[in-house]
Design a protein around this motif. Structure first.
Motif, PDB file in Angstrom:
ATOM      1  N   ALA A 147     -42.970  55.706 -14.502  1.00 62.30           N
ATOM      2  CA  ALA A 147     -43.286  56.040 -15.901  1.00 62.30           C
ATOM      3  C   ALA A 147     -44.713  56.564 -16.029  1.00 62.30           C
ATOM      4  O   ALA A 147     -44.970  57.540 -16.747  1.00 62.30           O
ATOM      5  CB  ALA A 147     -43.088  54.817 -16.791  1.00 62.30           C
ATOM      6  N   LEU A 148     -45.672  55.935 -15.330  1.00 61.99           N
ATOM      7  CA  LEU A 148     -47.055  56.403 -15.386  1.00 61.99           C
ATOM      8  C   LEU A 148     -47.186  57.776 -14.741  1.00 61.99           C
ATOM      9  O   LEU A 148     -47.960  58.622 -15.200  1.00 61.99           O
ATOM     10  CB  LEU A 148     -47.983  55.402 -14.691  1.00 61.99           C
ATOM     11  CG  LEU A 148     -48.177  54.055 -15.398  1.00 61.99           C
ATOM     12  CD1 LEU A 148     -49.004  53.123 -14.536  1.00 61.99           C
ATOM     13  CD2 LEU A 148     -48.814  54.236 -16.767  1.00 61.99           C
ATOM     14  N   GLY A 149     -46.421  58.003 -13.661  1.00 67.56           N
ATOM     15  CA  GLY A 149     -46.436  59.325 -13.048  1.00 67.56           C
ATOM     16  C   GLY A 149     -45.912  60.390 -13.992  1.00 67.56           C
ATOM     17  O   GLY A 149     -46.474  61.493 -14.085  1.00 67.56           O
ATOM     18  N   LEU A 150     -44.839  60.075 -14.718  1.00 66.19           N
ATOM     19  CA  LEU A 150     -44.292  61.028 -15.683  1.00 66.19           C
ATOM     20  C   LEU A 150     -45.265  61.273 -16.836  1.00 66.19           C
ATOM     21  O   LEU A 150     -45.365  62.392 -17.345  1.00 66.19           O
ATOM     22  CB  LEU A 150     -42.952  60.518 -16.224  1.00 66.19           C
ATOM     23  CG  LEU A 150     -41.774  60.570 -15.246  1.00 66.19           C
ATOM     24  CD1 LEU A 150     -40.571  59.845 -15.822  1.00 66.19           C
ATOM     25  CD2 LEU A 150     -41.412  62.023 -14.935  1.00 66.19           C
ATOM     26  N   TYR A 151     -45.990  60.213 -17.226  1.00 64.58           N
ATOM     27  CA  TYR A 151     -46.991  60.401 -18.284  1.00 64.58           C
ATOM     28  C   TYR A 151     -48.076  61.377 -17.825  1.00 64.58           C
ATOM     29  O   TYR A 151     -48.466  62.287 -18.560  1.00 64.58           O
ATOM     30  CB  TYR A 151     -47.627  59.068 -18.664  1.00 64.58           C
ATOM     31  CG  TYR A 151     -48.748  59.232 -19.662  1.00 64.58           C
ATOM     32  CD1 TYR A 151     -48.493  59.234 -21.024  1.00 64.58           C
ATOM     33  CD2 TYR A 151     -50.062  59.428 -19.236  1.00 64.58           C
ATOM     34  CE1 TYR A 151     -49.524  59.419 -21.932  1.00 64.58           C
ATOM     35  CE2 TYR A 151     -51.086  59.620 -20.140  1.00 64.58           C
ATOM     36  CZ  TYR A 151     -50.815  59.607 -21.487  1.00 64.58           C
ATOM     37  OH  TYR A 151     -51.828  59.812 -22.379  1.00 64.58           O
ATOM     38  N   GLY A 152     -48.570  61.169 -16.600  1.00 65.65           N
ATOM     39  CA  GLY A 152     -49.590  62.084 -16.084  1.00 65.65           C
ATOM     40  C   GLY A 152     -49.076  63.508 -16.000  1.00 65.65           C
ATOM     41  O   GLY A 152     -49.786  64.462 -16.323  1.00 65.65           O
ATOM     42  N   ALA A 153     -47.816  63.655 -15.585  1.00 66.03           N
ATOM     43  CA  ALA A 153     -47.223  64.988 -15.513  1.00 66.03           C
ATOM     44  C   ALA A 153     -47.102  65.607 -16.899  1.00 66.03           C
ATOM     45  O   ALA A 153     -47.319  66.812 -17.074  1.00 66.03           O
ATOM     46  CB  ALA A 153     -45.850  64.906 -14.849  1.00 66.03           C
ATOM     47  N   THR A 154     -46.767  64.797 -17.882  1.00 65.84           N
ATOM     48  CA  THR A 154     -46.621  65.300 -19.255  1.00 65.84           C
ATOM     49  C   THR A 154     -47.918  65.927 -19.747  1.00 65.84           C
ATOM     50  O   THR A 154     -47.908  66.966 -20.407  1.00 65.84           O
ATOM     51  CB  THR A 154     -46.207  64.157 -20.204  1.00 65.84           C
ATOM     52  OG1 THR A 154     -44.940  63.644 -19.779  1.00 65.84           O
ATOM     53  CG2 THR A 154     -46.111  64.637 -21.646  1.00 65.84           C
TER      54      THR A 154
END
Length: 475
Positions: A147-154
């Protein structure tokens, strides 16, 4: 007091429901909106200038007002979410973001637009910290890492997509709205995010919410204002005395803030930014990498928007399209990063930063070889390499910084991280943007663009060195 180096806890309480896939998607949608709006205005500035008959100083305030209000209030937004409920404040912030976006889209003159942009930045500061804090408090282990990785990608995708989407919307001139459509489009998207949040996002709050640190809030706001306002407005207004006085005062106000926070924590009160939070190795080293990385990223997006439109005379659609390979490569790398970081740890960040540097140098080489006869395809190779490197680095940095923050400090931890991100983005626009615009009038647009990018390369090299201090393995 709990030791911050300890294993990050799970949800705030056993009764807190887990965050499902649709809930995570809803939060990421909410996170994308303020990030897009930080950058989307770049490609619309020339049109706004013509339509509202405004000068460069007021025009820069349209961009600067949002960023300054956003950065100043982010930590406070995280603290308020801990107190009154993160979903509740996410909904309040999203509603205010929709209303202020509507005000921006209907602004009859430049000063009204500036005021609406400041209010829009404040609304974003209420929304965004709740996204990271909710992820922290409703997920654990590998799910939290993804989830944190997806947030950074967002964040990265939203930045690039903002300028691409902005170019298309301005050129489409939907119902004669022109630049106004870049703000009006937020209203239905924010409304959809609110409906989805009510259904899919669990309510969380800190088990022991901290009180508002009025002194810390005022001093942090004063520090960021003293630094960012003169840097963002100084060139446009001719660097008057007040700019230099504010810059001179900034380090002293920052020192006062830090001393006040140390005293508050030592005496058992609730500091806005607990100094012990920065004693965590993962957070401290991650923030040191994030500072030059996001400063360079923010500056690059600004100078490219200006260079493509004013230097190469590309229209808003072509200027946005030139960045499309960067967005595609960023998205691809961000999907790979969560798996890679489990196996290779901090080396993913170091590799990503190095690849970013190679991409920047390819852009420089193409610019030197083909300017002024360049189109979107000439930038494609460099943009693709650049975007891939940034996708690896950005999503992983967020995971590292927040991996060991306890759930009961999720709000303040996310607020510190996002404040660093947004302050660095604004700092990049102010420093690299000012350097670029100053050189453009003396040495020409091409050499100004090349110089600004090479400065970013130097900052990226510093980030590579700093990344070697990150924890070897990332949870």
């Amino acid at each position: 007091m709990r030791r911050l180096g300890a294993q990050a806890s799970g949800p705030d309480s056993a009764a807190s429901p887990a965050l499902g896939p649709l809930g995570l998607l809803t939060l990421l949608l909410g996170a994308a909106l303020p990030m897009i709006d930080f950058f989307i205005v770049n490609v619309a500035l020339p049109t706004i200038e013509r339509d509202l008959h405004t000068g460069p100083a007021l025009l820069e305030m349209v961009a600067a007002g949002y960023g300054v209000a956003y950065a100043v209030l982010l930590v406070l937004g995280g603290r308020l979410g801990d107190m009154i409920g993160r979903r509740r404040l996410f909904l309040i912030g999203t509603a205010l973001f929709a209303l202020t976006s509507l005000a921006c889209g209907l602004a009859p003159n430049a000063w009204t637009l500036v005021g609406a942009r400041v209010a829009q930045g404040a609304a974003s500061a209420l929304m965004l910290p709740q996204v990271l804090a909710t992820i922290q408090s409703t997920t654990t282990g590998a799910r939290r890492g993804r989830a944190l990785g997806l947030y950074g990608a967002t964040g990265g995708i939203a930045a690039v997509a903002g300028q691409v989407l902005g170019g298309w919307l301005v050129a489409a001139d939907i119902a004669g709205t022109g630049w106004r459509s870049i703000f009006l489009v937020n209203v239905p998207v924010a409304a959809a995010a609110m409906v989805l949040a009510l259904r899919t996002v669990p309510e969380t709050r800190s088990a022991k919410p901290a009180r508002i640190d009025v002194t810390g809030t005022v001093l942090l706001g004063a520090t960021l204002l003293a630094l960012l306002v003169p840097l963002m407005e100084g060139r446009a207004v001719g660097w008057p005395l007040w700019c230099w006085l504010l810059l001179a005062a900034a380090p002293f106000v920052a020192a006062g803030f830090w001393l006040a926070e140390r005293r508050a924590e030592r005496t058992g009160r609730d500091p806005l930014v607990p100094p012990s939070l920065l004693g965590n190795h993962g957070m401290r080293s991650g923030l040191l990498v994030a500072l030059p990385f996001f400063t360079g990223f923010g500056g690059f997006m600004f100078v490219m928007a200006v260079g493509l439109q004013q230097g190469l005379r590309l229209g808003p659609v072509s200027a946005g399209t030139a960045l499309a390979p960067m967005a595609v490569a960023f998205f691809t790398a961000s999907l790979l990063a969560p798996r890679l970081v489990v196996r290779h740890g901090r080396r993913v960040v170091t590799t990503g930063l190095a690849v970013q540097g190679v991409g920047l140098l390819i852009v420089v080489a193409a610019t030197l070889a083909s300017w002024p006869h360049m189109g979107p395809l000439d930038f494609a190779p460099g943009m693709a390499v650049l975007g891939f490197g940034q996708g690896l680095a950005m999503s992983t940095v967020f995971r590292i910084v927040l991996s060991e923050v306890p759930a009961d400090r999720a709000g303040v931890g996310s607020g510190v991280m996002v404040t660093t991100q947004q302050s660095s983005l604004a700092l990049g626009v102010a420093t690299l943007g000012t350097l670029f615009l100053s050189l453009a009038s003396s040495v020409g647009m091409r050499d100004a663009l090349v110089t600004a990018i090479l400065v970013q390369v130097a900052g990226g090299a510093a980030a590579v060195v700093l990344s070697l201090r990150l924890p070897r393995q990332v949870r």
